[in-house]
Write a protein that holds these residues in place. Structure first.
Motif, PDB file in Angstrom:
ATOM      1  N   PHE A 164     -10.178  16.593 -11.042  1.00 44.74           N
ATOM      2  CA  PHE A 164      -8.939  15.831 -11.191  1.00 44.74           C
ATOM      3  C   PHE A 164      -9.114  14.850 -12.337  1.00 44.74           C
ATOM      4  O   PHE A 164      -9.308  13.652 -12.124  1.00 44.74           O
ATOM      5  CB  PHE A 164      -8.585  15.094  -9.893  1.00 44.74           C
ATOM      6  CG  PHE A 164      -8.175  16.027  -8.800  1.00 44.74           C
ATOM      7  CD1 PHE A 164      -6.859  16.397  -8.645  1.00 44.74           C
ATOM      8  CD2 PHE A 164      -9.134  16.561  -7.950  1.00 44.74           C
ATOM      9  CE1 PHE A 164      -6.487  17.275  -7.644  1.00 44.74           C
ATOM     10  CE2 PHE A 164      -8.769  17.444  -6.948  1.00 44.74           C
ATOM     11  CZ  PHE A 164      -7.438  17.809  -6.797  1.00 44.74           C
ATOM     12  N   ASP A 195     -12.507  10.995  -4.387  1.00 41.26           N
ATOM     13  CA  ASP A 195     -11.575   9.912  -4.699  1.00 41.26           C
ATOM     14  C   ASP A 195     -10.633  10.252  -5.848  1.00 41.26           C
ATOM     15  O   ASP A 195      -9.496   9.789  -5.879  1.00 41.26           O
ATOM     16  CB  ASP A 195     -12.298   8.594  -4.953  1.00 41.26           C
ATOM     17  CG  ASP A 195     -13.206   8.597  -6.171  1.00 41.26           C
ATOM     18  OD1 ASP A 195     -13.380   9.645  -6.817  1.00 41.26           O
ATOM     19  OD2 ASP A 195     -13.759   7.522  -6.471  1.00 41.26           O
ATOM     20  N   ARG A 255      -9.075  13.001  -6.481  1.00 40.33           N
ATOM     21  CA  ARG A 255      -7.901  13.697  -5.935  1.00 40.33           C
ATOM     22  C   ARG A 255      -6.952  12.687  -5.296  1.00 40.33           C
ATOM     23  O   ARG A 255      -5.731  12.733  -5.508  1.00 40.33           O
ATOM     24  CB  ARG A 255      -8.322  14.745  -4.897  1.00 40.33           C
ATOM     25  CG  ARG A 255      -7.131  15.462  -4.248  1.00 40.33           C
ATOM     26  CD  ARG A 255      -7.547  16.409  -3.115  1.00 40.33           C
ATOM     27  NE  ARG A 255      -8.353  15.777  -2.095  1.00 40.33           N
ATOM     28  CZ  ARG A 255      -7.878  14.966  -1.114  1.00 40.33           C
ATOM     29  NH1 ARG A 255      -6.587  14.712  -1.050  1.00 40.33           N
ATOM     30  NH2 ARG A 255      -8.677  14.443  -0.220  1.00 40.33           N
ATOM     31  N   GLU A 256      -7.498  11.749  -4.530  1.00 46.51           N
ATOM     32  CA  GLU A 256      -6.666  10.753  -3.861  1.00 46.51           C
ATOM     33  C   GLU A 256      -5.986   9.823  -4.878  1.00 46.51           C
ATOM     34  O   GLU A 256      -4.828   9.450  -4.688  1.00 46.51           O
ATOM     35  CB  GLU A 256      -7.503   9.949  -2.869  1.00 46.51           C
ATOM     36  CG  GLU A 256      -7.995  10.797  -1.712  1.00 46.51           C
ATOM     37  CD  GLU A 256      -8.898  10.032  -0.762  1.00 46.51           C
ATOM     38  OE1 GLU A 256      -8.842   8.788  -0.740  1.00 46.51           O
ATOM     39  OE2 GLU A 256      -9.669  10.688  -0.050  1.00 46.51           O
ATOM     40  N   ALA A 291      -5.187  10.734  -7.923  1.00 43.12           N
ATOM     41  CA  ALA A 291      -4.147  11.568  -8.536  1.00 43.12           C
ATOM     42  C   ALA A 291      -2.913  11.650  -7.643  1.00 43.12           C
ATOM     43  O   ALA A 291      -1.775  11.581  -8.133  1.00 43.12           O
ATOM     44  CB  ALA A 291      -4.697  12.961  -8.826  1.00 43.12           C
ATOM     45  N   GLU A 292      -3.107  11.773  -6.337  1.00 43.33           N
ATOM     46  CA  GLU A 292      -1.980  11.838  -5.408  1.00 43.33           C
ATOM     47  C   GLU A 292      -1.207  10.517  -5.400  1.00 43.33           C
ATOM     48  O   GLU A 292       0.029  10.513  -5.405  1.00 43.33           O
ATOM     49  CB  GLU A 292      -2.467  12.180  -4.001  1.00 43.33           C
ATOM     50  CG  GLU A 292      -2.948  13.602  -3.862  1.00 43.33           C
ATOM     51  CD  GLU A 292      -3.610  13.894  -2.521  1.00 43.33           C
ATOM     52  OE1 GLU A 292      -3.720  12.966  -1.671  1.00 43.33           O
ATOM     53  OE2 GLU A 292      -4.032  15.041  -2.319  1.00 43.33           O
ATOM     54  N   MET A 293      -1.942   9.395  -5.392  1.00 47.16           N
ATOM     55  CA  MET A 293      -1.279   8.097  -5.413  1.00 47.16           C
ATOM     56  C   MET A 293      -0.514   7.924  -6.718  1.00 47.16           C
ATOM     57  O   MET A 293       0.622   7.433  -6.734  1.00 47.16           O
ATOM     58  CB  MET A 293      -2.302   6.968  -5.230  1.00 47.16           C
ATOM     59  CG  MET A 293      -1.659   5.597  -5.072  1.00 47.16           C
ATOM     60  SD  MET A 293      -2.846   4.225  -4.973  1.00 47.16           S
ATOM     61  CE  MET A 293      -3.607   4.539  -3.401  1.00 47.16           C
ATOM     62  N   SER A 294      -1.117   8.351  -7.799  1.00 44.64           N
ATOM     63  CA  SER A 294      -0.497   8.257  -9.118  1.00 44.64           C
ATOM     64  C   SER A 294       0.814   9.046  -9.147  1.00 44.64           C
ATOM     65  O   SER A 294       1.835   8.557  -9.647  1.00 44.64           O
ATOM     66  CB  SER A 294      -1.466   8.778 -10.179  1.00 44.64           C
ATOM     67  OG  SER A 294      -0.895   8.766 -11.443  1.00 44.64           O
ATOM     68  N   THR A 295       0.798  10.237  -8.600  1.00 40.25           N
ATOM     69  CA  THR A 295       2.003  11.063  -8.548  1.00 40.25           C
ATOM     70  C   THR A 295       3.094  10.372  -7.743  1.00 40.25           C
ATOM     71  O   THR A 295       4.252  10.310  -8.171  1.00 40.25           O
ATOM     72  CB  THR A 295       1.679  12.450  -7.953  1.00 40.25           C
ATOM     73  OG1 THR A 295       0.726  13.102  -8.796  1.00 40.25           O
ATOM     74  CG2 THR A 295       2.923  13.310  -7.817  1.00 40.25           C
ATOM     75  N   GLY A 296       2.734   9.828  -6.602  1.00 39.55           N
ATOM     76  CA  GLY A 296       3.706   9.136  -5.765  1.00 39.55           C
ATOM     77  C   GLY A 296       4.325   7.931  -6.453  1.00 39.55           C
ATOM     78  O   GLY A 296       5.510   7.660  -6.311  1.00 39.55           O
ATOM     79  N   GLU A 345       3.120   3.374  -0.256  1.00 33.75           N
ATOM     80  CA  GLU A 345       4.286   4.243  -0.152  1.00 33.75           C
ATOM     81  C   GLU A 345       5.592   3.481  -0.376  1.00 33.75           C
ATOM     82  O   GLU A 345       6.594   4.055  -0.802  1.00 33.75           O
ATOM     83  CB  GLU A 345       4.337   4.950   1.217  1.00 33.75           C
ATOM     84  CG  GLU A 345       3.280   6.027   1.365  1.00 33.75           C
ATOM     85  CD  GLU A 345       1.943   5.489   1.851  1.00 33.75           C
ATOM     86  OE1 GLU A 345       1.827   4.271   2.161  1.00 33.75           O
ATOM     87  OE2 GLU A 345       0.988   6.269   1.882  1.00 33.75           O
ATOM     88  N   PHE A 359       6.507   4.078  -3.932  1.00 31.44           N
ATOM     89  CA  PHE A 359       6.652   5.437  -4.451  1.00 31.44           C
ATOM     90  C   PHE A 359       8.051   5.645  -5.009  1.00 31.44           C
ATOM     91  O   PHE A 359       9.018   5.071  -4.528  1.00 31.44           O
ATOM     92  CB  PHE A 359       6.387   6.469  -3.356  1.00 31.44           C
ATOM     93  CG  PHE A 359       4.927   6.734  -3.087  1.00 31.44           C
ATOM     94  CD1 PHE A 359       3.922   5.999  -3.675  1.00 31.44           C
ATOM     95  CD2 PHE A 359       4.556   7.754  -2.228  1.00 31.44           C
ATOM     96  CE1 PHE A 359       2.580   6.258  -3.428  1.00 31.44           C
ATOM     97  CE2 PHE A 359       3.233   8.033  -1.969  1.00 31.44           C
ATOM     98  CZ  PHE A 359       2.238   7.286  -2.566  1.00 31.44           C
TER      99      PHE A 359
END
Length: 159
Positions: free
Chosen positions: A46, A87, A89-90, A92-97, A155, A158
């Motif tokens: 990631f 971390d 990946r996590e 990246a997910e937070m960034s996307t949100g 969240e 987001f």
């Protein structure tokens, strides 16, 4: 985006931990911190790239241990190389949100949550219990940290 001016309380607290106006750890140390983190994220699959606001924070506070004034086991360790397997990946997910890139600038020492700064200079925490908003900029994040201020769920921010 430049940070807000620190309050006298935050300025005093930062000075007690080695910070001073104009502090700059220099290009070589900044590059070292960033390259370690970029390499680690790439190895995790990631990739991430530093954002200007995070680079500025690393340059200004890198290497400092900013201990909580009333909780001796808790500090903002300003070392972006701290993290754990998975971390990236996590992050990246937070960034996307959030709809903005994030980059680590350090970690919280008592529970090893990762301190993240986004493209808009906002601060977040990636903790084992989830993600949290820490502040609009470093001064807001530092104020919330030393006064035990509110840290809403990520969240709520987001897009």
């Amino acid at each position: 985006m430049a940070p807000t001016v620190p309050s006298p309380q935050v300025s005093d607290w930062l000075a007690q931990h080695g910070w001073f106006p104009g502090r700059d750890i220099g290009d070589e140390e900044v590059d070292d911190f960033i390259s370690v983190r970029v390499r680690d994220a790439t190895e995790q699959g990631f990739p991430m790239e530093p954002v200007d606001a995070a680079v500025r924070v690393i340059r200004t506070y890198g290497g400092l241990k900013l201990a909580h004034p009333r909780a001796s086991d808790s500090a903002f360790e300003m070392d972006p190389t701290g993290g754990y397997d998975g971390d990236a990946r996590e992050i990246a997910e937070m960034s996307t949100g959030l709809g903005e890139k994030l980059f680590p600038v350090g970690f919280e020492s008592s529970e090893f949550g990762i301190l993240l700064v986004g493209e808009t200079a906002r601060w977040f925490l990636l903790h084992h219990t989830g993600g949290y908003f820490l502040g609009q900029d470093e001064q807001d994040a530092f104020t919330r940290f030393i006064t035990n201020g509110d840290t809403p769920d990520v969240e709520d921010y987001f897009v």
